[in-house]
Design a protein around this motif. Sequence first.
Motif, PDB file in Angstrom:
ATOM      1  N   GLY A 262       5.703   5.991  -0.805  1.00 46.76           N
ATOM      2  CA  GLY A 262       5.218   5.152   0.288  1.00 46.76           C
ATOM      3  C   GLY A 262       4.964   3.718  -0.142  1.00 46.76           C
ATOM      4  N   ARG A 263       5.397   3.353  -1.334  1.00 51.17           N
ATOM      5  CA  ARG A 263       5.288   1.961  -1.783  1.00 51.17           C
ATOM      6  C   ARG A 263       6.584   1.599  -2.495  1.00 51.17           C
ATOM      7  NH1 ARG A 263      -1.049   1.045  -2.622  1.00 51.17           N
ATOM      8  NH2 ARG A 263      -1.406   2.915  -3.835  1.00 51.17           N
TER       9      ARG A 263
ATOM     10  N   GLU B 149       9.560  -1.085   7.281  1.00 52.96           N
ATOM     11  CA  GLU B 149       8.681  -2.256   7.137  1.00 52.96           C
ATOM     12  C   GLU B 149       8.170  -2.727   8.489  1.00 52.96           C
ATOM     13  OE1 GLU B 149      10.348  -4.720   3.429  1.00 52.96           O
ATOM     14  OE2 GLU B 149       9.581  -6.016   5.035  1.00 52.96           O
ATOM     15  N   ALA B 150       9.088  -2.817   9.450  1.00 52.87           N
ATOM     16  CA  ALA B 150       8.690  -3.262  10.790  1.00 52.87           C
ATOM     17  C   ALA B 150       7.722  -2.272  11.421  1.00 52.87           C
ATOM     18  CB  ALA B 150       9.927  -3.434  11.675  1.00 52.87           C
ATOM     19  N   PHE B 203       2.717   6.471   9.618  1.00 54.25           N
ATOM     20  CA  PHE B 203       1.612   5.988  10.450  1.00 54.25           C
ATOM     21  C   PHE B 203       0.320   6.013   9.625  1.00 54.25           C
ATOM     22  CE2 PHE B 203      -0.881   5.244  14.185  1.00 54.25           C
ATOM     23  CZ  PHE B 203      -1.935   6.142  14.198  1.00 54.25           C
ATOM     24  N   MET B 204       0.046   7.153   9.032  1.00 54.40           N
ATOM     25  CA  MET B 204      -1.215   7.314   8.308  1.00 54.40           C
ATOM     26  C   MET B 204      -1.302   6.427   7.079  1.00 54.40           C
ATOM     27  SD  MET B 204      -1.961  11.406   8.426  1.00 54.40           S
ATOM     28  CE  MET B 204      -0.331  11.909   7.817  1.00 54.40           C
ATOM     29  N   GLU B 237      17.547  -2.124   3.529  1.00 55.81           N
ATOM     30  CA  GLU B 237      16.552  -1.760   4.537  1.00 55.81           C
ATOM     31  C   GLU B 237      16.490  -0.246   4.640  1.00 55.81           C
ATOM     32  OE1 GLU B 237      16.951  -5.254   7.908  1.00 55.81           O
ATOM     33  OE2 GLU B 237      18.139  -3.424   8.099  1.00 55.81           O
ATOM     34  N   LEU B 238      15.356   0.228   5.094  1.00 49.68           N
ATOM     35  CA  LEU B 238      15.213   1.653   5.392  1.00 49.68           C
ATOM     36  C   LEU B 238      15.021   1.772   6.899  1.00 49.68           C
ATOM     37  CD1 LEU B 238      12.868   2.600   2.437  1.00 49.68           C
ATOM     38  CD2 LEU B 238      15.153   3.491   2.790  1.00 49.68           C
TER      39      LEU B 238
END
Lengths: 343, 343
Positions: A262-263, B149-150, B203-204, B237-238
């Motif tokens: 997540g990073r 990222e967005a 989200f978390m 990008e992911l």
Amino acid sequence: MRDFASSGRGRLARLAGAWAALTIFLVLNTASAFAQSDPLPSWNDGANRTAIVDFVKRFTTDGSVDFVAPADRIAVFDNDGTLWAEKPVPFEFFFAMDEIKRMAPEHPEWKATEPYKSVLANDMAGIEAAGMKGVGEIMVATHTGMTTEAFSKNVADWFATAKHPVRQKPYGELVYQPQLELLTYLRDNGFRTFIVSGGGVEFMRVFAEKIYGVPPEQVIGSSGVVKYELGADGKPELMKEPKVEFIDDGAGKPVGINRFIGRRPIIAIGNSDGDREMLEYTTAGSGAGLAVYIHHDDAEREYAYDRTDKLAKLDKGWDEAVAKGWQVVSMKDDWKVIFPPSK
Amino acid sequence: MRDFASSGRGRLARLAGAWAALTIFLVLNTASAFAQSDPLPSWNDGANRTAIVDFVKRFTTDGSVDFVAPADRIAVFDNDGTLWAEKPVPFEFFFAMDEIKRMAPEHPEWKATEPYKSVLANDMAGIEAAGMKGVGEIMVATHTGMTTEAFSKNVADWFATAKHPVRQKPYGELVYQPQLELLTYLRDNGFRTFIVSGGGVEFMRVFAEKIYGVPPEQVIGSSGVVKYELGADGKPELMKEPKVEFIDDGAGKPVGINRFIGRRPIIAIGNSDGDREMLEYTTAGSGAGLAVYIHHDDAEREYAYDRTDKLAKLDKGWDEAVAKGWQVVSMKDDWKVIFPPSK
């Protein structure tokens, strides 16, 4: 001592204050004392060693333009060919072959059926002739149809006694000494070190903490589907099913990093085209990122393979490394030793 | 100071030895001083608080039959309904509804199309009438079709300003104070605390470190497929794709724990049937395991819901808890306060 213990928090607080000052002083002086010694003793002086040390300093020095808070100091390492050797085949395949031999008494039909027949005869050409289908069958037979607990035990038993058939050494001794030092150096500088590998995550987790100091939750790899069931005795079990769940290779590596960590990492180290996207992703953030390729160019001490290798080629990734200024480490020139001293 | 700094490692070593002895002394005495104070001030005395503290002592006291090495001290927490509130709907759905409203100017057709029409009108009955299909469409519109990222930025912007529509408080204040204390207490005792939730992992991760002290790589949740691509500018990008990748609920929780952590937890805390397998799995190891259900029985201070709740029932899991001796915490009786004091 009894007086102190019963004197209440006031005295403890003053003592703690004095201790804090002493600790800060010691840490500052001990750190500089160690820095004067060599954190990467098996790395030859040169552009690569210098670049690595410089990047770490940039990331970790207060006031540096590239300073990264400890929580964000993530370093990712490929495993096969980056942390330990992977020839003549990735060692997980040697595990699979040894498991076929161990399980053979329960499968008399294997003596006459490919690819098992070639495995039992140690016939690598016969295995290769069976192609990807044959390799898949060998992996299914040895990696699925049992609980995760049973599988981990199989791996542990194997790892404790198995030896590389050519080098006749335990696989745990075929790790790269300079990389062990790099792992330690990074952790000493507040990094969390992760493995991001195409190899099986449950295979690697059995020994990664022992040989690399990387705990299970920091190992990311490929996985098959696992199903939660109540076993015959009503006890919960996790069964390994013969279905691929996730292949942590190529473009899958940044996907896996995003999902498991997540990073975005700030340091990434690999050795083949399968690591290309991981190195791309690591250097595409808004801040600095260090990408390192380990180039296998030492036929004498290890193995020489790159652009044309069938299993682990370094071709497109090498071109990208040169174009983008990634570090390309020469095992021949940059590493004083390859493997740790024999135990 | 300059004399010390230039005196070499011998003096540093002796100073370090004295410091070590002082540290050990202080740690021992400070720890006992704190232990005399209350590590769980918002938990009422009673069987549940006692059981939790006893288990932690058993796991962490040298010489205890149930001693667990720090590396294996894994505690897993559900999120919605366990660490923060989840009514009238899980807060990620409020995020999705707010995103529909934010994105509406770019989608004029939504004014006349369900379920978007009901969302824009704050018509919860209309949303419910649109069923799972409608909920799915809302999630796809707000959780997919953008880069990771967005998406994370959308979540962060929302989290910074959004308020629970009924309680009119920021969502970060609707966490459970007794659980914050429990997280801290466990970490003070060498545990690593993980979230294992059916909610969206991306989200978390945006706020879990801030409100719970749980870093991104210790957050396990559900996820959609993510694809690694080079964007228009050639930058990696992911992209979040409209396809479910993994649902981390029910039997999926032990599967997720196995995949993401690779170790069986020794403490598991949940609040609904969706946590049942996670609690089963935690208590099915060869050593001791603590399973805790948080029971929502406080209509006055929070919400009362259990066996018949449509979204988060605690029914089969409650029966299993009683049969197996798991702790069932009464929010009404066991918790002095529910939420932290307002900021």
